[in-house]
Scaffold this motif. Sequence first.
Motif, PDB file in Angstrom:
ATOM      1  N   GLN A   3       0.408  -0.692  -0.031  1.00 43.09           N
ATOM      2  CA  GLN A   3       0.001   0.619   0.108  1.00 43.09           C
ATOM      3  C   GLN A   3       0.787   1.387  -0.279  1.00 43.09           C
ATOM      4  O   GLN A   3       1.603   1.336   0.747  1.00 43.09           O
ATOM      5  CB  GLN A   3      -0.627  -0.308   1.078  1.00 43.09           C
ATOM      6  N   LEU A   4       0.455   2.043  -0.947  1.00 45.36           N
ATOM      7  CA  LEU A   4       1.109   3.310  -1.471  1.00 45.36           C
ATOM      8  C   LEU A   4       0.926   4.805  -0.861  1.00 45.36           C
ATOM      9  O   LEU A   4      -0.446   4.672  -1.751  1.00 45.36           O
ATOM     10  CB  LEU A   4       2.093   3.567  -2.254  1.00 45.36           C
ATOM     11  N   ARG A   5       1.478   5.402  -0.332  1.00 46.37           N
ATOM     12  CA  ARG A   5       0.968   7.024   0.421  1.00 46.37           C
ATOM     13  C   ARG A   5       1.692   7.772  -0.884  1.00 46.37           C
ATOM     14  O   ARG A   5       2.972   7.700   0.009  1.00 46.37           O
ATOM     15  CB  ARG A   5       0.520   7.044   1.368  1.00 46.37           C
ATOM     16  N   ARG A   6       1.497   9.315  -1.105  1.00 48.42           N
ATOM     17  CA  ARG A   6       2.196  10.112  -1.072  1.00 48.42           C
ATOM     18  C   ARG A   6       2.660  11.258  -0.138  1.00 48.42           C
ATOM     19  O   ARG A   6       2.142  10.898   0.613  1.00 48.42           O
ATOM     20  CB  ARG A   6       1.602  11.104  -2.373  1.00 48.42           C
TER      21      ARG A   6
ATOM     22  N   GLY B 231       0.283  11.995   2.935  1.00 44.99           N
ATOM     23  CA  GLY B 231      -1.411  11.954   1.800  1.00 44.99           C
ATOM     24  C   GLY B 231      -2.265  10.625   2.476  1.00 44.99           C
ATOM     25  O   GLY B 231      -1.361   9.972   2.955  1.00 44.99           O
ATOM     26  N   ASN B 232      -3.377  11.253   2.327  1.00 43.15           N
ATOM     27  CA  ASN B 232      -4.520  10.246   3.093  1.00 43.15           C
ATOM     28  C   ASN B 232      -5.126   8.921   1.530  1.00 43.15           C
ATOM     29  O   ASN B 232      -5.807   7.991   2.075  1.00 43.15           O
ATOM     30  CB  ASN B 232      -5.970  10.970   3.455  1.00 43.15           C
TER      31      ASN B 232
ATOM     32  N   TRP C 188       4.849   2.899 -19.889  1.00 40.06           N
ATOM     33  CA  TRP C 188       5.404   2.776 -18.364  1.00 40.06           C
ATOM     34  C   TRP C 188       3.835   3.637 -17.582  1.00 40.06           C
ATOM     35  O   TRP C 188       4.159   5.115 -18.323  1.00 40.06           O
ATOM     36  CB  TRP C 188       6.193   3.783 -18.017  1.00 40.06           C
ATOM     37  N   HIS C 189       2.878   3.637 -16.638  1.00 40.72           N
ATOM     38  CA  HIS C 189       1.724   4.391 -16.037  1.00 40.72           C
ATOM     39  C   HIS C 189       2.413   4.173 -14.840  1.00 40.72           C
ATOM     40  O   HIS C 189       1.881   3.333 -13.401  1.00 40.72           O
ATOM     41  CB  HIS C 189       0.744   3.517 -16.477  1.00 40.72           C
ATOM     42  N   LEU C 190       3.418   5.257 -14.234  1.00 43.55           N
ATOM     43  CA  LEU C 190       3.716   5.256 -12.797  1.00 43.55           C
ATOM     44  C   LEU C 190       2.742   5.540 -11.667  1.00 43.55           C
ATOM     45  O   LEU C 190       1.975   6.254 -11.998  1.00 43.55           O
ATOM     46  CB  LEU C 190       4.555   5.611 -12.520  1.00 43.55           C
ATOM     47  N   LEU C 191       2.702   4.457 -10.716  1.00 45.91           N
ATOM     48  CA  LEU C 191       2.056   4.698  -9.902  1.00 45.91           C
ATOM     49  C   LEU C 191       1.487   6.175  -8.967  1.00 45.91           C
ATOM     50  O   LEU C 191       0.414   6.251  -8.905  1.00 45.91           O
ATOM     51  CB  LEU C 191       2.194   3.886  -8.764  1.00 45.91           C
ATOM     52  N   GLN C 192       2.090   6.638  -9.371  1.00 49.50           N
ATOM     53  CA  GLN C 192       2.404   8.212  -8.638  1.00 49.50           C
ATOM     54  C   GLN C 192       1.544   9.092  -9.107  1.00 49.50           C
ATOM     55  O   GLN C 192       0.896  10.599  -8.142  1.00 49.50           O
ATOM     56  CB  GLN C 192       3.510   9.079  -8.406  1.00 49.50           C
ATOM     57  N   TYR C 193       1.007   8.885 -10.132  1.00 44.21           N
ATOM     58  CA  TYR C 193       0.299  10.051 -11.244  1.00 44.21           C
ATOM     59  C   TYR C 193      -1.088   9.354 -10.979  1.00 44.21           C
ATOM     60  O   TYR C 193      -1.779  10.019 -11.337  1.00 44.21           O
ATOM     61  CB  TYR C 193       0.395   9.755 -12.200  1.00 44.21           C
ATOM     62  N   LEU C 194      -1.812   7.920 -10.317  1.00 47.20           N
ATOM     63  CA  LEU C 194      -2.960   7.358 -10.346  1.00 47.20           C
ATOM     64  C   LEU C 194      -3.934   8.142  -9.761  1.00 47.20           C
ATOM     65  O   LEU C 194      -3.196   8.919  -8.528  1.00 47.20           O
ATOM     66  CB  LEU C 194      -2.854   6.094 -10.072  1.00 47.20           C
ATOM     67  N   GLY C 195      -5.188   8.225  -9.846  1.00 44.07           N
ATOM     68  CA  GLY C 195      -5.676   8.924  -8.815  1.00 44.07           C
ATOM     69  C   GLY C 195      -5.854  10.884  -8.806  1.00 44.07           C
ATOM     70  O   GLY C 195      -7.248  11.241  -8.298  1.00 44.07           O
ATOM     71  N   ARG C 196      -5.082  11.250  -9.639  1.00 47.41           N
ATOM     72  CA  ARG C 196      -4.312  12.246 -10.053  1.00 47.41           C
ATOM     73  C   ARG C 196      -5.485  13.271 -11.096  1.00 47.41           C
ATOM     74  O   ARG C 196      -5.163  12.753 -12.177  1.00 47.41           O
ATOM     75  CB  ARG C 196      -3.450  12.764  -9.456  1.00 47.41           C
ATOM     76  N   ASP C 197      -6.021  14.540 -11.149  1.00 50.93           N
ATOM     77  CA  ASP C 197      -6.164  15.317 -12.881  1.00 50.93           C
ATOM     78  C   ASP C 197      -4.791  15.411 -12.820  1.00 50.93           C
ATOM     79  O   ASP C 197      -3.848  17.122 -12.259  1.00 50.93           O
ATOM     80  CB  ASP C 197      -7.158  16.450 -12.610  1.00 50.93           C
ATOM     81  N   PRO C 198      -4.306  15.737 -13.527  1.00 52.30           N
ATOM     82  CA  PRO C 198      -3.383  15.857 -14.642  1.00 52.30           C
ATOM     83  C   PRO C 198      -3.062  18.223 -14.368  1.00 52.30           C
ATOM     84  O   PRO C 198      -2.188  18.083 -14.873  1.00 52.30           O
ATOM     85  CB  PRO C 198      -2.988  15.534 -15.714  1.00 52.30           C
ATOM     86  N   THR C 199      -4.379  18.317 -14.092  1.00 54.48           N
ATOM     87  CA  THR C 199      -4.760  20.034 -15.226  1.00 54.48           C
ATOM     88  C   THR C 199      -4.217  20.350 -13.436  1.00 54.48           C
ATOM     89  O   THR C 199      -3.962  21.189 -13.225  1.00 54.48           O
ATOM     90  CB  THR C 199      -6.140  20.030 -15.545  1.00 54.48           C
TER      91      THR C 199
END
Length: 484
Positions: free
Chosen positions: A184-187, A199-200, A473-484
Amino acid sequence: MTRLLPFLLLLLSAILAGCSQGVDNERVRVDVIEDRPKPFNVSAVPLPLASAYLRSATAQGLVTFDEKGRVAPGLASRWIVNDDGMSYIFRLNKARWNDGRELDSQEVAQLLTRRISELKKGRLGDELAVIDRVVAMTGKVVEIRLKAPMPYLLELLALPEFGLLRRGAGSGPMQAKKLGQAMQLRRNEMDADGAAVLGNATVTLRRGEASLVLARYVLGQTDLIEGGRFETFPLLDAAKINANEIQFDAVPGLFGLMVVQAGPFLADKDNRTAIAMAIDRPKLLTAFDIVAWRETVTLVPESLPNRADIARPDWAAPSMDQRRSMAAASIANWKRANGTIRPLRVALPRGYGSRIFFARLRADLAAVGIEIERVTADRPHDLRLIDLTAQQSSPAWYLDQLSCKFAAICSARADAIVAEARMTQDMAMRAQLLGQAEAEMQSTVGFIPIANPLRWSVVRPGLLGHFANGRGWHLLQYLGRDPT
Protein backbone atom coordinates in the motif's frame (compact mmCIF):
# COMPACT_ATOMS: atom_id res chain seq x y z
CA MET A 1 -8.20 -26.51 -20.37
CA THR A 2 -7.42 -27.47 -16.76
CA ARG A 3 -5.74 -24.10 -16.15
CA LEU A 4 -8.65 -22.22 -17.77
CA LEU A 5 -11.36 -23.86 -15.63
CA PRO A 6 -10.66 -21.93 -12.37
CA PHE A 7 -10.70 -18.68 -14.38
CA LEU A 8 -14.08 -19.49 -15.92
CA LEU A 9 -15.51 -20.39 -12.51
CA LEU A 10 -14.35 -17.06 -11.09
CA LEU A 11 -15.95 -15.23 -14.02
CA LEU A 12 -19.21 -17.06 -13.43
CA SER A 13 -19.10 -15.98 -9.80
CA ALA A 14 -18.55 -12.39 -10.93
CA ILE A 15 -21.54 -12.51 -13.26
CA LEU A 16 -23.75 -13.92 -10.50
CA ALA A 17 -22.53 -11.46 -7.87
CA GLY A 18 -22.33 -8.39 -10.07
CA CYS A 19 -19.42 -5.94 -9.79
CA SER A 20 -18.81 -2.31 -8.99
CA GLN A 21 -17.90 -0.20 -12.00
CA GLY A 22 -16.98 2.94 -10.05
CA VAL A 23 -13.48 4.17 -9.25
CA ASP A 24 -12.50 5.78 -5.98
CA ASN A 25 -9.52 7.89 -7.05
CA GLU A 26 -8.55 8.22 -3.39
CA ARG A 27 -8.23 4.42 -3.12
CA VAL A 28 -6.79 3.12 -6.39
CA ARG A 29 -6.17 -0.61 -6.73
CA VAL A 30 -3.57 -1.85 -9.22
CA ASP A 31 -2.77 -5.40 -10.32
CA VAL A 32 0.38 -6.22 -12.30
CA ILE A 33 0.44 -9.38 -14.41
CA GLU A 34 3.40 -11.62 -13.64
CA ASP A 35 3.70 -15.22 -14.74
CA ARG A 36 4.68 -17.13 -11.59
CA PRO A 37 4.81 -13.93 -9.52
CA LYS A 38 7.72 -13.42 -7.16
CA PRO A 39 7.80 -11.51 -3.84
CA PHE A 40 8.36 -7.76 -4.14
CA ASN A 41 12.09 -7.01 -4.35
CA VAL A 42 13.08 -3.49 -5.38
CA SER A 43 16.78 -4.39 -5.27
CA ALA A 44 16.58 -7.26 -7.78
CA VAL A 45 18.60 -7.14 -11.01
CA PRO A 46 16.76 -7.38 -13.34
CA LEU A 47 13.64 -5.97 -11.70
CA PRO A 48 10.43 -8.04 -11.92
CA LEU A 49 7.66 -5.87 -13.36
CA ALA A 50 5.68 -5.30 -10.14
CA SER A 51 8.90 -4.53 -8.25
CA ALA A 52 9.86 -2.04 -10.98
CA TYR A 53 6.56 -0.22 -10.44
CA LEU A 54 7.20 -0.22 -6.69
CA ARG A 55 10.76 1.08 -7.03
CA SER A 56 9.81 3.84 -9.45
CA ALA A 57 7.16 5.07 -6.99
CA THR A 58 9.26 4.92 -3.82
CA ALA A 59 12.83 5.56 -5.00
CA GLN A 60 13.38 8.60 -7.23
CA GLY A 61 16.30 8.94 -9.58
CA LEU A 62 17.74 12.23 -10.75
CA VAL A 63 14.96 12.27 -13.35
CA THR A 64 11.81 10.26 -13.94
CA PHE A 65 9.03 9.89 -16.53
CA ASP A 66 5.81 11.85 -16.43
CA GLU A 67 2.35 10.42 -17.12
CA LYS A 68 2.90 10.81 -20.89
CA GLY A 69 6.27 9.00 -20.84
CA ARG A 70 8.38 12.17 -21.15
CA VAL A 71 11.52 12.76 -19.09
CA ALA A 72 10.61 14.90 -16.03
CA PRO A 73 12.34 16.18 -12.88
CA GLY A 74 12.97 13.69 -10.09
CA LEU A 75 15.55 14.39 -7.39
CA ALA A 76 16.88 17.05 -9.75
CA SER A 77 14.72 20.11 -10.36
CA ARG A 78 16.68 21.07 -13.48
CA TRP A 79 19.78 20.16 -15.45
CA ILE A 80 22.10 21.42 -18.15
CA VAL A 81 24.20 19.62 -20.75
CA ASN A 82 27.59 21.04 -21.71
CA ASP A 83 27.96 22.12 -25.32
CA ASP A 84 30.25 19.17 -26.10
CA GLY A 85 27.78 16.72 -24.56
CA MET A 86 30.44 15.36 -22.21
CA SER A 87 28.89 16.54 -18.95
CA TYR A 88 25.39 16.64 -17.42
CA ILE A 89 24.96 18.89 -14.39
CA PHE A 90 21.93 18.37 -12.12
CA ARG A 91 20.64 20.74 -9.42
CA LEU A 92 18.90 18.76 -6.69
CA ASN A 93 15.56 19.58 -5.17
CA LYS A 94 15.31 20.12 -1.45
CA ALA A 95 14.26 16.55 -0.81
CA ARG A 96 14.39 14.05 2.04
CA TRP A 97 14.77 10.32 2.34
CA ASN A 98 11.68 8.55 3.53
CA ASP A 99 13.26 8.36 7.00
CA GLY A 100 13.21 12.18 7.14
CA ARG A 101 16.89 12.88 6.58
CA GLU A 102 17.74 15.53 3.95
CA LEU A 103 19.53 14.48 0.78
CA ASP A 104 22.90 15.92 -0.14
CA SER A 105 24.87 15.72 -3.36
CA GLN A 106 27.69 13.66 -1.84
CA GLU A 107 25.35 10.86 -0.85
CA VAL A 108 23.42 11.00 -4.14
CA ALA A 109 26.69 10.77 -6.12
CA GLN A 110 27.88 7.80 -4.07
CA LEU A 111 24.59 5.93 -4.40
CA LEU A 112 24.33 6.59 -8.13
CA THR A 113 27.94 5.44 -8.66
CA ARG A 114 27.17 2.22 -6.80
CA ARG A 115 23.97 1.64 -8.79
CA ILE A 116 25.70 2.20 -12.13
CA SER A 117 28.32 -0.37 -11.11
CA GLU A 118 25.57 -2.90 -10.29
CA LEU A 119 23.73 -2.33 -13.56
CA LYS A 120 26.87 -2.61 -15.70
CA LYS A 121 26.61 -6.38 -15.27
CA GLY A 122 23.29 -6.47 -17.17
CA ARG A 123 21.95 -5.50 -20.59
CA LEU A 124 22.79 -1.82 -20.12
CA GLY A 125 26.45 -2.52 -19.42
CA ASP A 126 27.94 -1.33 -22.71
CA GLU A 127 26.05 1.95 -22.57
CA LEU A 128 26.90 2.60 -18.93
CA ALA A 129 30.58 2.02 -19.62
CA VAL A 130 30.60 5.44 -21.30
CA ILE A 131 29.99 7.11 -17.91
CA ASP A 132 33.32 8.25 -16.51
CA ARG A 133 32.26 9.23 -13.00
CA VAL A 134 29.61 10.92 -10.88
CA VAL A 135 30.83 13.94 -8.93
CA ALA A 136 29.29 15.92 -6.05
CA MET A 137 30.07 19.55 -6.79
CA THR A 138 28.30 21.39 -3.94
CA GLY A 139 25.61 20.53 -1.43
CA LYS A 140 22.95 20.57 -4.16
CA VAL A 141 24.74 19.90 -7.46
CA VAL A 142 25.72 16.56 -9.02
CA GLU A 143 27.68 16.19 -12.25
CA ILE A 144 27.88 13.12 -14.49
CA ARG A 145 31.06 13.19 -16.55
CA LEU A 146 31.26 11.09 -19.71
CA LYS A 147 33.94 9.53 -21.88
CA ALA A 148 31.86 10.35 -24.96
CA PRO A 149 28.51 12.09 -25.54
CA MET A 150 25.40 10.14 -24.46
CA PRO A 151 22.41 11.79 -26.18
CA TYR A 152 19.98 9.41 -24.44
CA LEU A 153 21.43 9.52 -20.93
CA LEU A 154 18.30 11.11 -19.45
CA GLU A 155 16.14 8.27 -20.79
CA LEU A 156 18.39 5.80 -19.01
CA LEU A 157 18.40 7.73 -15.73
CA ALA A 158 14.59 7.87 -15.75
CA LEU A 159 14.28 4.07 -15.73
CA PRO A 160 13.06 2.56 -12.43
CA GLU A 161 16.41 0.77 -12.10
CA PHE A 162 18.06 4.14 -11.40
CA GLY A 163 15.80 5.06 -8.49
CA LEU A 164 18.16 5.58 -5.55
CA LEU A 165 17.88 3.59 -2.32
CA ARG A 166 19.57 4.34 1.00
CA ARG A 167 19.57 1.39 3.40
CA GLY A 168 16.69 -0.10 1.43
CA ALA A 169 14.57 3.07 1.51
CA GLY A 170 14.02 5.70 -1.17
CA SER A 171 12.90 9.30 -1.22
CA GLY A 172 9.41 8.97 -2.63
CA PRO A 173 7.38 10.42 -4.22
CA MET A 174 5.48 7.69 -2.36
CA GLN A 175 6.05 5.49 0.66
CA ALA A 176 4.99 1.87 0.85
CA LYS A 177 4.07 -0.58 3.56
CA LYS A 178 3.22 -4.23 3.31
CA LEU A 179 -0.49 -5.05 3.39
CA GLY A 180 -0.83 -8.83 3.39
CA GLN A 181 0.46 -9.97 0.00
CA ALA A 182 0.13 -6.44 -1.41
CA MET A 183 1.92 -3.12 -0.98
CA GLN A 184 0.00 0.00 0.00
CA LEU A 185 1.47 3.32 -1.12
CA ARG A 186 0.79 6.89 0.02
CA ARG A 187 2.17 10.12 -1.39
CA ASN A 188 4.73 12.34 0.34
CA GLU A 189 3.01 15.70 0.79
CA MET A 190 3.36 18.92 2.78
CA ASP A 191 1.00 20.14 5.51
CA ALA A 192 -0.08 23.77 5.97
CA ASP A 193 3.10 24.51 7.94
CA GLY A 194 5.38 23.09 5.25
CA ALA A 195 6.18 19.91 7.18
CA ALA A 196 6.42 16.59 5.33
CA VAL A 197 3.43 14.31 5.89
CA LEU A 198 1.89 11.31 4.19
CA GLY A 199 -1.22 11.97 2.13
CA ASN A 200 -4.49 10.18 2.76
CA ALA A 201 -4.97 8.80 -0.76
CA THR A 202 -3.62 5.29 -1.33
CA VAL A 203 -2.56 3.07 -4.20
CA THR A 204 -2.63 -0.65 -3.48
CA LEU A 205 -0.26 -2.72 -5.61
CA ARG A 206 -0.65 -6.45 -6.15
CA ARG A 207 0.65 -8.96 -8.67
CA GLY A 208 -0.65 -12.24 -9.99
CA GLU A 209 -1.08 -14.45 -13.02
CA ALA A 210 -3.25 -13.05 -15.79
CA SER A 211 -6.28 -15.25 -15.14
CA LEU A 212 -6.43 -14.29 -11.46
CA VAL A 213 -5.86 -10.59 -12.14
CA LEU A 214 -8.62 -10.45 -14.77
CA ALA A 215 -11.02 -12.28 -12.48
CA ARG A 216 -10.34 -9.66 -9.80
CA TYR A 217 -11.12 -6.93 -12.32
CA VAL A 218 -14.41 -8.53 -13.36
CA LEU A 219 -15.31 -8.90 -9.66
CA GLY A 220 -14.70 -5.16 -9.15
CA GLN A 221 -11.69 -5.78 -6.91
CA THR A 222 -9.16 -3.79 -8.94
CA ASP A 223 -9.20 -0.61 -11.02
CA LEU A 224 -6.17 -1.09 -13.25
CA ILE A 225 -4.28 -4.00 -14.78
CA GLU A 226 -0.74 -3.50 -16.05
CA GLY A 227 1.71 -5.84 -17.73
CA GLY A 228 -0.49 -7.24 -20.50
CA ARG A 229 1.39 -8.97 -23.30
CA PHE A 230 0.52 -10.99 -26.39
CA GLU A 231 0.46 -14.34 -24.57
CA THR A 232 -2.29 -13.16 -22.17
CA PHE A 233 -4.31 -11.11 -24.66
CA PRO A 234 -6.89 -13.86 -25.52
CA LEU A 235 -8.03 -13.86 -21.88
CA LEU A 236 -9.53 -10.40 -22.40
CA ASP A 237 -12.11 -11.89 -24.72
CA ALA A 238 -12.81 -14.75 -22.30
CA ALA A 239 -13.32 -12.19 -19.51
CA LYS A 240 -15.68 -10.11 -21.71
CA ILE A 241 -13.67 -6.93 -21.08
CA ASN A 242 -15.19 -3.96 -22.90
CA ALA A 243 -13.07 -2.66 -25.76
CA ASN A 244 -13.13 0.88 -24.34
CA GLU A 245 -11.43 -0.38 -21.16
CA ILE A 246 -8.49 -1.93 -23.03
CA GLN A 247 -5.57 0.39 -23.70
CA PHE A 248 -2.72 -0.50 -26.05
CA ASP A 249 0.68 1.17 -25.87
CA ALA A 250 2.52 1.39 -29.20
CA VAL A 251 5.92 0.58 -27.74
CA PRO A 252 9.11 0.08 -29.77
CA GLY A 253 11.42 -2.83 -29.08
CA LEU A 254 12.28 -6.34 -30.21
CA PHE A 255 9.75 -9.08 -30.92
CA GLY A 256 11.02 -12.04 -32.91
CA LEU A 257 12.94 -15.30 -32.90
CA MET A 258 16.55 -15.52 -31.78
CA VAL A 259 18.71 -18.50 -32.69
CA VAL A 260 20.18 -19.93 -29.49
CA GLN A 261 21.43 -23.36 -30.62
CA ALA A 262 23.42 -23.22 -33.85
CA GLY A 263 23.31 -26.95 -34.70
CA PRO A 264 23.99 -28.26 -38.21
CA PHE A 265 20.73 -26.95 -39.65
CA LEU A 266 20.59 -23.50 -38.03
CA ALA A 267 24.31 -22.94 -38.51
CA ASP A 268 23.55 -22.55 -42.21
CA LYS A 269 22.59 -18.95 -42.93
CA ASP A 270 20.41 -19.99 -45.89
CA ASN A 271 18.27 -22.06 -43.53
CA ARG A 272 17.85 -19.18 -41.10
CA THR A 273 16.91 -16.97 -44.04
CA ALA A 274 14.34 -19.55 -45.15
CA ILE A 275 12.68 -19.35 -41.73
CA ALA A 276 12.57 -15.55 -41.94
CA MET A 277 11.03 -15.75 -45.42
CA ALA A 278 8.44 -18.38 -44.49
CA ILE A 279 6.72 -16.41 -41.70
CA ASP A 280 3.55 -14.72 -42.94
CA ARG A 281 3.67 -11.80 -40.52
CA PRO A 282 0.38 -10.08 -41.48
CA LYS A 283 -1.54 -13.35 -41.23
CA LEU A 284 0.08 -14.26 -37.92
CA LEU A 285 -0.76 -10.89 -36.36
CA THR A 286 -4.27 -10.85 -37.85
CA ALA A 287 -5.01 -13.96 -35.77
CA PHE A 288 -4.96 -11.63 -32.73
CA ASP A 289 -7.11 -8.90 -34.34
CA ILE A 290 -5.09 -6.05 -32.80
CA VAL A 291 -4.70 -2.91 -34.92
CA ALA A 292 -1.85 -1.62 -32.72
CA TRP A 293 0.29 -4.68 -33.50
CA ARG A 294 2.40 -4.07 -36.61
CA GLU A 295 4.78 -6.34 -38.46
CA THR A 296 8.46 -5.51 -38.91
CA VAL A 297 11.35 -6.97 -40.88
CA THR A 298 14.20 -4.78 -39.58
CA LEU A 299 16.25 -4.99 -36.39
CA VAL A 300 15.85 -1.28 -35.57
CA PRO A 301 12.40 0.30 -36.14
CA GLU A 302 12.31 2.08 -39.47
CA SER A 303 10.36 4.90 -37.81
CA LEU A 304 13.16 5.71 -35.34
CA PRO A 305 14.15 9.31 -36.21
CA ASN A 306 17.90 8.83 -35.73
CA ARG A 307 18.17 5.53 -37.61
CA ALA A 308 20.44 5.47 -40.65
CA ASP A 309 18.79 4.81 -43.99
CA ILE A 310 19.77 1.20 -44.69
CA ALA A 311 18.14 -1.25 -47.06
CA ARG A 312 15.66 -3.80 -45.80
CA PRO A 313 16.94 -7.40 -45.77
CA ASP A 314 16.98 -8.99 -49.24
CA TRP A 315 14.62 -11.76 -48.17
CA ALA A 316 11.83 -9.23 -47.45
CA ALA A 317 11.56 -7.90 -51.02
CA PRO A 318 9.64 -10.73 -52.80
CA SER A 319 5.93 -11.32 -52.30
CA MET A 320 4.79 -13.78 -49.63
CA ASP A 321 4.08 -16.49 -52.22
CA GLN A 322 7.51 -15.99 -53.80
CA ARG A 323 9.22 -16.04 -50.42
CA ARG A 324 7.49 -19.25 -49.43
CA SER A 325 8.43 -20.90 -52.73
CA MET A 326 12.07 -19.80 -52.41
CA ALA A 327 12.25 -20.97 -48.79
CA ALA A 328 10.75 -24.38 -49.65
CA ALA A 329 13.27 -24.88 -52.46
CA SER A 330 16.16 -23.94 -50.16
CA ILE A 331 15.04 -26.37 -47.44
CA ALA A 332 14.50 -29.16 -49.97
CA ASN A 333 18.05 -28.68 -51.29
CA TRP A 334 19.47 -28.88 -47.78
CA LYS A 335 17.53 -32.07 -47.04
CA ARG A 336 18.81 -33.72 -50.23
CA ALA A 337 22.38 -32.94 -49.24
CA ASN A 338 22.15 -33.56 -45.48
CA GLY A 339 19.15 -35.75 -44.73
CA THR A 340 16.10 -35.11 -42.57
CA ILE A 341 15.77 -32.18 -40.18
CA ARG A 342 14.77 -32.92 -36.61
CA PRO A 343 11.92 -30.74 -35.29
CA LEU A 344 13.20 -27.39 -34.11
CA ARG A 345 12.38 -26.52 -30.50
CA VAL A 346 10.88 -23.04 -30.10
CA ALA A 347 10.80 -21.54 -26.59
CA LEU A 348 7.66 -19.49 -25.97
CA PRO A 349 6.08 -18.08 -22.80
CA ARG A 350 3.11 -19.82 -21.23
CA GLY A 351 -0.31 -18.53 -22.20
CA TYR A 352 -3.15 -18.86 -24.67
CA GLY A 353 -1.68 -16.21 -26.95
CA SER A 354 1.45 -18.35 -27.27
CA ARG A 355 -0.73 -21.22 -28.48
CA ILE A 356 -2.18 -19.04 -31.23
CA PHE A 357 1.27 -17.73 -32.15
CA PHE A 358 2.74 -21.24 -32.24
CA ALA A 359 -0.11 -22.63 -34.36
CA ARG A 360 0.45 -19.94 -37.02
CA LEU A 361 4.24 -20.30 -36.88
CA ARG A 362 4.03 -24.10 -37.18
CA ALA A 363 1.75 -23.85 -40.21
CA ASP A 364 4.06 -21.33 -41.92
CA LEU A 365 7.20 -23.40 -41.36
CA ALA A 366 5.54 -26.71 -42.23
CA ALA A 367 4.63 -25.21 -45.60
CA VAL A 368 8.35 -24.96 -46.43
CA GLY A 369 9.37 -28.32 -44.95
CA ILE A 370 10.33 -27.44 -41.35
CA GLU A 371 8.68 -29.04 -38.33
CA ILE A 372 8.74 -27.31 -34.94
CA GLU A 373 7.71 -28.11 -31.39
CA ARG A 374 6.87 -25.75 -28.56
CA VAL A 375 8.83 -25.75 -25.28
CA THR A 376 9.28 -23.38 -22.35
CA ALA A 377 12.45 -21.33 -21.95
CA ASP A 378 13.74 -23.55 -19.11
CA ARG A 379 13.94 -26.52 -21.50
CA PRO A 380 16.57 -27.07 -24.23
CA HIS A 381 15.59 -25.13 -27.34
CA ASP A 382 16.88 -23.94 -30.71
CA LEU A 383 14.89 -20.72 -31.15
CA ARG A 384 13.61 -18.39 -28.47
CA LEU A 385 10.98 -15.69 -28.74
CA ILE A 386 12.45 -12.33 -27.67
CA ASP A 387 9.89 -9.79 -26.44
CA LEU A 388 11.63 -6.67 -25.11
CA THR A 389 10.47 -3.07 -24.81
CA ALA A 390 13.19 -0.60 -25.82
CA GLN A 391 14.82 1.20 -22.89
CA GLN A 392 16.33 3.85 -25.17
CA SER A 393 15.43 5.66 -28.38
CA SER A 394 18.86 4.92 -29.83
CA PRO A 395 19.66 2.28 -32.48
CA ALA A 396 22.53 1.24 -30.21
CA TRP A 397 20.08 -0.28 -27.70
CA TYR A 398 18.71 -2.70 -30.29
CA LEU A 399 22.16 -3.69 -31.49
CA ASP A 400 23.35 -4.23 -27.91
CA GLN A 401 20.56 -6.77 -27.29
CA LEU A 402 21.69 -8.76 -30.36
CA SER A 403 25.42 -8.56 -29.66
CA CYS A 404 27.72 -11.52 -29.12
CA LYS A 405 27.21 -11.02 -25.38
CA PHE A 406 23.64 -12.31 -25.71
CA ALA A 407 23.29 -14.02 -29.11
CA ALA A 408 24.65 -17.32 -30.43
CA ILE A 409 24.62 -16.11 -34.04
CA CYS A 410 26.21 -12.68 -34.01
CA SER A 411 28.83 -10.44 -35.59
CA ALA A 412 31.95 -9.45 -33.67
CA ARG A 413 32.59 -6.88 -36.38
CA ALA A 414 29.18 -5.28 -35.81
CA ASP A 415 29.86 -5.18 -32.06
CA ALA A 416 33.17 -3.43 -32.70
CA ILE A 417 31.47 -0.84 -34.92
CA VAL A 418 28.84 -0.16 -32.23
CA ALA A 419 31.61 0.31 -29.67
CA GLU A 420 33.37 2.74 -32.03
CA ALA A 421 30.13 4.64 -32.63
CA ARG A 422 29.48 4.92 -28.91
CA MET A 423 32.84 6.62 -28.33
CA THR A 424 32.72 9.11 -31.21
CA GLN A 425 31.84 12.74 -30.55
CA ASP A 426 30.56 13.39 -34.10
CA MET A 427 26.81 12.67 -34.07
CA ALA A 428 26.58 12.33 -37.85
CA MET A 429 29.45 9.85 -37.81
CA ARG A 430 27.81 7.98 -34.95
CA ALA A 431 24.58 7.53 -36.94
CA GLN A 432 26.56 6.37 -39.95
CA LEU A 433 28.52 3.82 -37.91
CA LEU A 434 25.39 2.48 -36.22
CA GLY A 435 23.84 2.07 -39.67
CA GLN A 436 26.86 0.05 -40.78
CA ALA A 437 26.60 -2.10 -37.66
CA GLU A 438 22.90 -2.71 -38.20
CA ALA A 439 23.46 -3.73 -41.83
CA GLU A 440 26.23 -6.10 -40.72
CA MET A 441 24.10 -7.60 -37.95
CA GLN A 442 21.10 -7.86 -40.25
CA SER A 443 23.16 -9.91 -42.70
CA THR A 444 23.87 -12.60 -40.07
CA VAL A 445 20.15 -13.46 -39.70
CA GLY A 446 20.73 -14.43 -36.08
CA PHE A 447 17.51 -12.69 -35.06
CA ILE A 448 14.29 -12.91 -37.09
CA PRO A 449 12.10 -9.83 -36.47
CA ILE A 450 8.34 -10.33 -36.56
CA ALA A 451 6.57 -7.32 -35.00
CA ASN A 452 6.81 -4.55 -32.45
CA PRO A 453 6.17 -5.65 -28.84
CA LEU A 454 2.54 -5.66 -27.72
CA ARG A 455 1.66 -4.12 -24.35
CA TRP A 456 -1.84 -3.59 -22.98
CA SER A 457 -3.56 -2.36 -19.83
CA VAL A 458 -7.14 -2.61 -18.59
CA VAL A 459 -8.35 0.71 -17.18
CA ARG A 460 -11.63 1.09 -15.34
CA PRO A 461 -13.60 4.11 -16.61
CA GLY A 462 -13.17 7.10 -14.33
CA LEU A 463 -9.58 6.37 -13.26
CA LEU A 464 -7.51 9.56 -13.37
CA GLY A 465 -3.86 9.93 -14.29
CA HIS A 466 -3.49 7.00 -16.70
CA PHE A 467 -2.49 7.75 -20.30
CA ALA A 468 -1.30 5.71 -23.26
CA ASN A 469 2.33 6.46 -24.03
CA GLY A 470 5.20 5.23 -26.15
CA ARG A 471 7.05 3.63 -23.26
CA GLY A 472 4.31 1.44 -21.84
CA TRP A 473 4.95 2.85 -18.33
CA HIS A 474 2.12 4.24 -16.19
CA LEU A 475 3.71 5.27 -12.91
CA LEU A 476 1.79 4.80 -9.69
CA GLN A 477 2.44 8.31 -8.39
CA TYR A 478 0.22 9.81 -11.10
CA LEU A 479 -2.80 7.54 -10.56
CA GLY A 480 -5.93 9.06 -9.08
CA ARG A 481 -4.79 12.61 -9.84
CA ASP A 482 -6.14 15.01 -12.42
CA PRO A 483 -3.07 16.18 -14.38
CA THR A 484 -4.65 19.60 -14.92
